[in-house]
Design an enzyme around this catalytic site. Structure first.
Site, PDB file in Angstrom:
ATOM      1  CB  CYS A   1      -4.347   1.789  -1.441  1.00 37.04           C
ATOM      2  SG  CYS A   1      -2.589   2.246  -1.674  1.00 37.04           S
TER       3      CYS A   1
ATOM      4  CB  CYS B   1       2.863  -1.370  -8.451  1.00 33.80           C
ATOM      5  SG  CYS B   1       3.688  -3.093  -7.964  1.00 33.80           S
TER       6      CYS B   1
ATOM      7  CB  CYS C   1      -1.041   0.151   1.116  1.00 40.76           C
ATOM      8  SG  CYS C   1      -0.289   0.417   2.772  1.00 40.76           S
TER       9      CYS C   1
END
Length: 148
Positions: free
Chosen positions: A83, A90, A11
Site C-alpha cells: 500500500c 517504510c 502494509c
C-alpha cells in the site's frame, strides 16, 4: 538446495492486504519463500479478509497482526510494500534487503464507500475478493517479479 527467500509483506495496519499476501505465499510458494507480514501500525486481523481467503481455500485465521519493528533484527531478502502509506513510511532496511512496491486497492475503504451508499454485504465482500485475486496473481509470479 538454496535457502528460501525471506519476504516481508508490509502494509499500514497488517490487517488485510499484507495478511492475504502472506497467506498466499505460504501456500503457493512454500518451497521457495519464507513469508511474513507486518504493518507500520497494528490494526488486528480483518475478519472479511479471513472470510474471502477461506472462500479460496486459504486459512489465515491464525495469523496475527504484527509491527514492522518485530522484524528489524531478521535478515530479510525482500520487503514488499502493498500500500502507498507503507511504501511512503517504510522504515530503513539494510542495503542487502530489497524494497519493492506493488500497490493494491484498500478493500476496507472500498467496502466502506459501498456501505455508505447502501450496497449489500455481498457487494462489499466483492472488494475483498477482487484484491484477494490480484494478490494471488502477484504471488504466483514470485520471485521472478520482484528479483531482477
Amino acid at each position: 538446495m538454496t535457502d528460501k527467500l525471506k519476504i516481508l509483506f508490509l502494509c499500514t495496519g497488517n490487517s488485510c492486504r499484507s495478511q492475504m499476501a502472506e497467506g498466499w505465499a505460504k501456500v503457493l510458494k512454500k518451497d521457495t519463500i519464507e513469508a511474513y507480514s507486518a504493518g507500520v501500525e497494528i490494526h488486528g486481523l480483518n475478519s472479511d479478509a479471513v472470510k474471502v481467503m477461506a472462500e479460496a481455500g486459504i486459512d489465515i485465521s491464525d495469523q496475527k497482526s504484527k509491527h514492522v519493528d518485530d522484524f528489524k533484527e531478521m535478515e530479510l531478502d525482500v520487503v514488499v510494500t502493498v500500500c502507498g502509506n507503507a511504501h511512503e513510511t517504510c522504515p530503513y532496511f539494510p542495503p542487502r534487503c530489497k524494497v519493492v512496491h506493488i500497490g493494491f486497492d484498500d478493500p476496507p475503504k472500498m467496502a466502506e464507500k459501498l456501505a455508505a451508499t447502501g450496497e449489500s454485504i455481498e457487494q462489499q465482500l466483492d472488494c475483498y475478493r477482487k484484491v484477494r485475486d490480484e494478490i494471488k496473481a502477484f504471488v504466483e509470479k514470485m520471485p521472478d517479479n520482484i528479483i531482477q
